[in-house]
Design an enzyme around this catalytic site. Structure first.
Site, mmCIF file in Angstrom:
data_model
loop_
_atom_site.group_PDB
_atom_site.id
_atom_site.type_symbol
_atom_site.label_atom_id
_atom_site.label_comp_id
_atom_site.label_asym_id
_atom_site.label_seq_id
_atom_site.Cartn_x
_atom_site.Cartn_y
_atom_site.Cartn_z
ATOM 1 N N PHE A 1 0.848 -1.197 0.000
ATOM 2 C CA PHE A 1 0.000 0.000 0.000
ATOM 3 C C PHE A 1 0.882 1.244 0.000
ATOM 4 O O PHE A 1 1.709 1.429 0.904
ATOM 5 C CB PHE A 1 -0.918 -0.008 1.229
ATOM 6 C CG PHE A 1 -1.883 -1.176 1.237
ATOM 7 C CD1 PHE A 1 -3.161 -1.043 0.726
ATOM 8 C CD2 PHE A 1 -1.489 -2.410 1.736
ATOM 9 C CE1 PHE A 1 -4.041 -2.122 0.714
ATOM 10 C CE2 PHE A 1 -2.356 -3.499 1.738
ATOM 11 C CZ PHE A 1 -3.639 -3.354 1.214
ATOM 12 N N VAL B 1 2.175 -1.822 4.522
ATOM 13 C CA VAL B 1 1.916 -0.393 4.363
ATOM 14 C C VAL B 1 3.269 0.320 4.367
ATOM 15 O O VAL B 1 4.093 0.098 5.260
ATOM 16 C CB VAL B 1 1.048 0.118 5.538
ATOM 17 C CG1 VAL B 1 0.836 1.619 5.438
ATOM 18 C CG2 VAL B 1 -0.291 -0.611 5.576
ATOM 19 N N CYS B 2 3.509 1.161 3.359
ATOM 20 C CA CYS B 2 4.791 1.864 3.269
ATOM 21 C C CYS B 2 4.972 2.819 4.435
ATOM 22 O O CYS B 2 4.119 3.673 4.698
ATOM 23 C CB CYS B 2 4.879 2.656 1.970
ATOM 24 S SG CYS B 2 6.288 3.778 1.951
ATOM 25 N N ILE B 3 6.103 2.699 5.107
ATOM 26 C CA ILE B 3 6.310 3.513 6.311
ATOM 27 C C ILE B 3 6.411 5.006 6.002
ATOM 28 O O ILE B 3 5.835 5.828 6.720
ATOM 29 C CB ILE B 3 7.556 3.026 7.095
ATOM 30 C CG1 ILE B 3 7.654 3.784 8.424
ATOM 31 C CG2 ILE B 3 8.842 3.151 6.307
ATOM 32 C CD1 ILE B 3 8.610 3.180 9.408
ATOM 33 N N ALA C 1 3.009 6.229 5.112
ATOM 34 C CA ALA C 1 2.115 6.115 6.261
ATOM 35 C C ALA C 1 2.378 7.212 7.287
ATOM 36 O O ALA C 1 1.441 7.794 7.852
ATOM 37 C CB ALA C 1 2.272 4.747 6.911
#
Lengths: 148, 132
Positions: free
Chosen positions: B39, B77-79, B82
């Site tokens: 994501f 989820v991409c840090i 995010a």
């Protein structure tokens, strides 16, 4: 840096390199796609794959020279494109038709160069002007295309 | 076939999030392997446990969490994306001093780096992107 601390998987095991093409279609500001695409490219460089970039549609504005974001309170990331050569990313395809449709020529783009290690580290241009049909062929040769 | 999925748009505003879910579910039902779902951009909002859609509508986050539990899917989820958008796990909440209980990454999702995206491009037969 959060990214470094949590960059996740180690680079891929020794295996044939894949050809990755990052397709940039949006203007640099107005949406975050251009910036977040560039962030992926910088990480991708660490994985020793064959990485190139394509700029088409409004994406050609990402390389326009003289960008100044002071008036809109956003970080100007245009200089980062000039650092891509140091990350081994040496091919930035720019679609000719996209430039001319917007009244631009290559003179309107910033200069991006890389040091050619096979030619005495001479500075060579990274930007490759390419027409739509030829770009389609470049795309057909890729293993992975990421479009932003 | 070994597939990976990249989702670049948030839930509800863009159909991309729904289509990605339907595609992933259909691929799994057909017996394909899904190596990872990543994501990015506003796509990270698909992984917020705080979404509360109306009861007569689909719950996109919950759909993903259930699919992940059923098929042991790796939802990442991409840090960097995010953090910009306020999706945090326990570790990030602590690190940035955001207060106890502030973690909002949904069950079945994990937060990690962009390296995970590149790796799935390398490891999969096809990387399928859902965005605008």
């Amino acid at each position: 840096m959060a990214e470094a601390a949590k960059s996740g998987a180690a680079p891929a095991p020794a295996k044939a390199k894949k050809k990755f093409l990052y397709v940039n279609r949006k203007a640099p500001y107005g949406t975050i796609y251009a910036l977040e695409s560039l962030e992926v490219v910088l990480i991708a460089a660490a994985f020793e794959q064959e990485v190139s970039l394509a700029f088409l549609d409004d994406g050609v504005f990402q390389l326009s020279k003289g960008q100044d974001t002071a008036g809109i309170g956003m970080k100007c990331f245009a200089p980062t494109y000039r650092a891509l050569g140091d990350f081994g990313v040496t091919k930035l395809y720019v679609e000719k038709e996209a430039l001319s449709e917007r009244g631009l020529t290559v003179e309107d783009l910033q200069q991006v160069t890389y040091e050619d290690e096979n030619d005495g580290f001479k500075a060579k241009p990274s930007i490759v002007l390419i027409d739509r049909a030829a770009l389609a062929k470049v795309m057909a040769e890729q293993d992975v295309i990421l479009s932003f | 076939m070994k597939l990976s999925i990249l989702i670049n748009e948030g839930p509800y505003t863009h159909q991309a999030a729904d289509t990605a879910y339907q595609f992933t579910k259909a691929a799994l039902d057909k017996g394909h392997e899904v190596f990872r779902v990543f994501f990015y951009n506003d796509g990270v909002y698909n992984g917020s446990r705080l979404t509360v859609p109306p009861q007569d509508d689909r719950n996109i986050q919950k759909n993903w969490s259930e699919l992940a539990a059923k098929h042991k899917l790796d939802l990442v989820v991409c840090i960097a994306a995010a953090q910009r958008r306020g999706i945090l796990d326990e570790g990030e909440v602590k690190r940035h001093g955001k207060g106890e209980g502030a973690a909002n990454v949904a069950p079945g999702f994990r937060i990690s780096g962009l390296g995970q995206l590149i790796e799935m491009g390398i490891q999969s037969d096809r990387l399928v992107i859902f965005g605008d």
